[in-house]
Write a protein that holds these residues in place. Structure first.
Motif, short mmCIF file in Angstrom:
data_model
loop_
_atom_site.label_atom_id
_atom_site.label_comp_id
_atom_site.label_asym_id
_atom_site.label_seq_id
_atom_site.Cartn_x
_atom_site.Cartn_y
_atom_site.Cartn_z
N LEU A 34 4.62 10.78 4.55
CA LEU A 34 3.29 10.90 5.17
C LEU A 34 2.66 9.37 5.44
CD1 LEU A 34 1.15 13.77 3.53
CD2 LEU A 34 1.89 13.63 6.15
N ALA A 35 2.62 8.77 4.34
CA ALA A 35 1.95 7.35 4.52
C ALA A 35 2.15 6.62 5.93
CB ALA A 35 2.40 6.57 3.37
N PRO A 36 3.40 6.35 6.00
CA PRO A 36 3.45 5.44 7.55
C PRO A 36 2.91 6.15 8.56
CG PRO A 36 5.73 5.66 6.30
CD PRO A 36 4.73 6.72 5.47
N VAL A 37 2.97 7.37 8.64
CA VAL A 37 2.35 8.40 9.74
C VAL A 37 0.72 7.74 10.08
CG1 VAL A 37 1.52 10.62 10.58
CG2 VAL A 37 3.55 10.19 9.46
N PHE A 38 0.21 7.56 8.68
CA PHE A 38 -1.18 7.18 8.70
C PHE A 38 -1.43 5.83 8.77
CE2 PHE A 38 -1.23 11.51 7.41
CZ PHE A 38 -2.03 12.12 8.22
N GLU A 39 -0.41 4.87 8.74
CA GLU A 39 -0.59 3.42 8.61
C GLU A 39 -0.99 3.18 9.84
OE1 GLU A 39 1.11 1.09 5.40
OE2 GLU A 39 -0.57 1.33 6.28
N PRO A 40 -1.50 2.08 10.04
CA PRO A 40 -2.04 1.73 11.49
C PRO A 40 -0.86 0.82 12.06
CG PRO A 40 -2.75 0.03 9.72
CD PRO A 40 -2.25 1.47 8.84
N VAL A 41 -0.71 0.77 13.24
CA VAL A 41 0.47 0.29 14.08
C VAL A 41 -0.19 -1.30 14.26
CG1 VAL A 41 1.52 0.01 16.06
CG2 VAL A 41 0.85 2.21 15.36
N ALA A 42 0.96 -2.17 13.73
CA ALA A 42 0.52 -3.61 13.87
C ALA A 42 0.27 -4.14 15.04
CB ALA A 42 1.64 -4.37 13.06
N LEU B 134 -11.28 7.65 9.35
CA LEU B 134 -10.64 8.93 9.81
C LEU B 134 -9.48 9.01 9.03
CD1 LEU B 134 -10.96 11.44 11.33
CD2 LEU B 134 -10.32 10.03 13.42
N ARG B 135 -8.58 8.12 9.46
CA ARG B 135 -7.06 8.56 8.85
C ARG B 135 -6.81 8.43 7.64
NH1 ARG B 135 -6.84 3.25 9.51
NH2 ARG B 135 -5.66 1.89 8.05
N TRP C 255 0.67 -1.24 -0.11
CA TRP C 255 0.03 0.05 0.03
C TRP C 255 0.81 1.37 -0.06
CZ3 TRP C 255 -0.77 3.93 3.39
CH2 TRP C 255 -1.74 5.07 3.19
N ASP C 256 2.05 1.23 0.73
CA ASP C 256 2.71 2.49 0.75
C ASP C 256 3.45 2.90 -0.25
OD1 ASP C 256 4.26 0.66 1.37
OD2 ASP C 256 5.68 1.56 2.75
N ARG C 257 3.82 1.77 -1.12
CA ARG C 257 4.53 2.19 -2.54
C ARG C 257 3.55 2.54 -3.38
NH1 ARG C 257 7.84 -2.81 -4.17
NH2 ARG C 257 8.60 -2.60 -2.04
N ARG C 258 2.26 2.08 -3.32
CA ARG C 258 1.44 2.45 -4.21
C ARG C 258 0.66 3.90 -4.10
NH1 ARG C 258 -3.52 -0.55 -4.31
NH2 ARG C 258 -3.10 -1.15 -2.32
N PHE C 259 0.89 4.21 -2.65
CA PHE C 259 0.37 5.59 -2.37
C PHE C 259 1.37 6.40 -2.82
CE2 PHE C 259 1.01 9.05 0.75
CZ PHE C 259 -0.45 9.78 0.73
N ARG C 260 2.79 6.10 -2.78
CA ARG C 260 3.74 7.01 -3.30
C ARG C 260 3.62 7.26 -4.64
NH1 ARG C 260 9.56 8.46 -2.55
NH2 ARG C 260 9.89 9.39 -4.45
N ARG C 261 3.45 6.27 -5.58
CA ARG C 261 3.43 6.52 -6.84
C ARG C 261 2.14 7.41 -7.29
NH1 ARG C 261 3.31 0.15 -7.64
NH2 ARG C 261 5.63 -0.22 -7.55
N VAL D 87 -5.85 12.49 3.04
CA VAL D 87 -6.07 13.25 1.70
C VAL D 87 -6.21 14.66 2.13
CG1 VAL D 87 -7.89 13.51 -0.11
CG2 VAL D 87 -7.37 11.01 0.68
N GLY D 88 -6.78 14.94 3.30
CA GLY D 88 -6.90 16.20 3.69
C GLY D 88 -5.43 16.96 3.87
N ALA D 89 -4.69 16.26 4.47
CA ALA D 89 -3.34 16.79 4.42
C ALA D 89 -2.55 17.26 3.24
CB ALA D 89 -2.36 15.91 5.46
N LEU D 90 -2.77 16.21 2.32
CA LEU D 90 -2.12 16.15 1.16
C LEU D 90 -2.73 17.36 0.34
CD1 LEU D 90 -0.05 14.87 -0.66
CD2 LEU D 90 -1.96 13.22 -1.62
#
Ligand SMILES: [Zn+2]
Length: 197
Positions: free
Chosen positions: A188-196, A152-153, A88-94, A158-161
């Motif tokens: 930004l992505a990991p900040v919004f990623e859920p903690v495992a 929410l996250r 997901w984080d790589r796709r978000f970056r792209r 999207v709001g932050a971006l």
């Protein structure tokens, strides 16, 4: 926008509307929206004034049409990028890169979508902006987490971006630095990623 040439949403696939919108975006980049007249847009597009009247009604109508085209273009790039395989984080970056590169390539586009349309447009633009926001949230939200919880996250992401890109677009010339921002935006992505768990 209802006009003689269209009833409803026919603008999206209309070549004339696209050319008028492209002319508007070019002029915004060169002179700013306040210096633009319907006559200037038509001259830039190489069309008679009747074209704008027939397809968009007036300059405000063209603003709505061009805003929607711009949002669809940005969403389309993001959607294509996000559809690529990978975590997901790589796709978000792209997806972020795709948006940023399009904005850097067409400086008037960001100005139109993030600033002029929202400031000059009325409720119709605001409705379309809210709809676009929800589309982007749905795009980045993880489908495997669709358990009915508030997303929410992803809304925050999207709001932050959106806010960050708008802030850059507001600063003259800052859009040139947008590609260099990709790393920071993607961070930004990991900040919004859920903690495992
Ligand atoms: Zn049209």
């Amino acid at each position: 926008v209802r006009t003689p040439a269209h009833d409803g949403n026919g603008h999206a696939a209309c070549r004339t509307c696209r050319q008028l919108g492209d002319a508007l975006i070019e002029l915004i980049a060169e002179h700013g929206y306040s210096a633009i007249t319907a006559a200037r847009v038509c001259a830039r597009a190489g069309m008679s004034p009747d074209a704008l009247t027939g397809h968009a009604g007036d300059l405000d109508g063209l603003l709505v049409t061009a805003f929607q085209q711009g949002v669809d273009d940005l969403y389309g790039r993001a959607e294509d990028a996000f559809a690529s395989p990978g975590p997901w984080d790589r796709r978000f970056r792209r997806a972020v890169e795709a948006i940023v590169l399009l904005l850097a390539d067409r400086p008037g586009l960001g100005r139109l979508c993030f600033v002029d349309a929202v400031e000059r447009g009325g409720p119709e633009i605001w409705r379309r902006r809210d709809r676009a926001f929800r589309r982007f949230v749905e795009l980045v939200a993880k489908s495997d987490e669709d358990d009915g919880r508030p997303r929410l996250r992803f809304e925050l992401l999207v709001g932050a971006l959106h806010t960050t890109l708008r802030e850059r677009v507001l600063q003259p010339g800052a859009w040139r630095d947008l590609p260099a921002l990709c790393d920071e935006l993607a961070a930004l992505a990991p900040v919004f990623e859920p903690v495992a768990a």
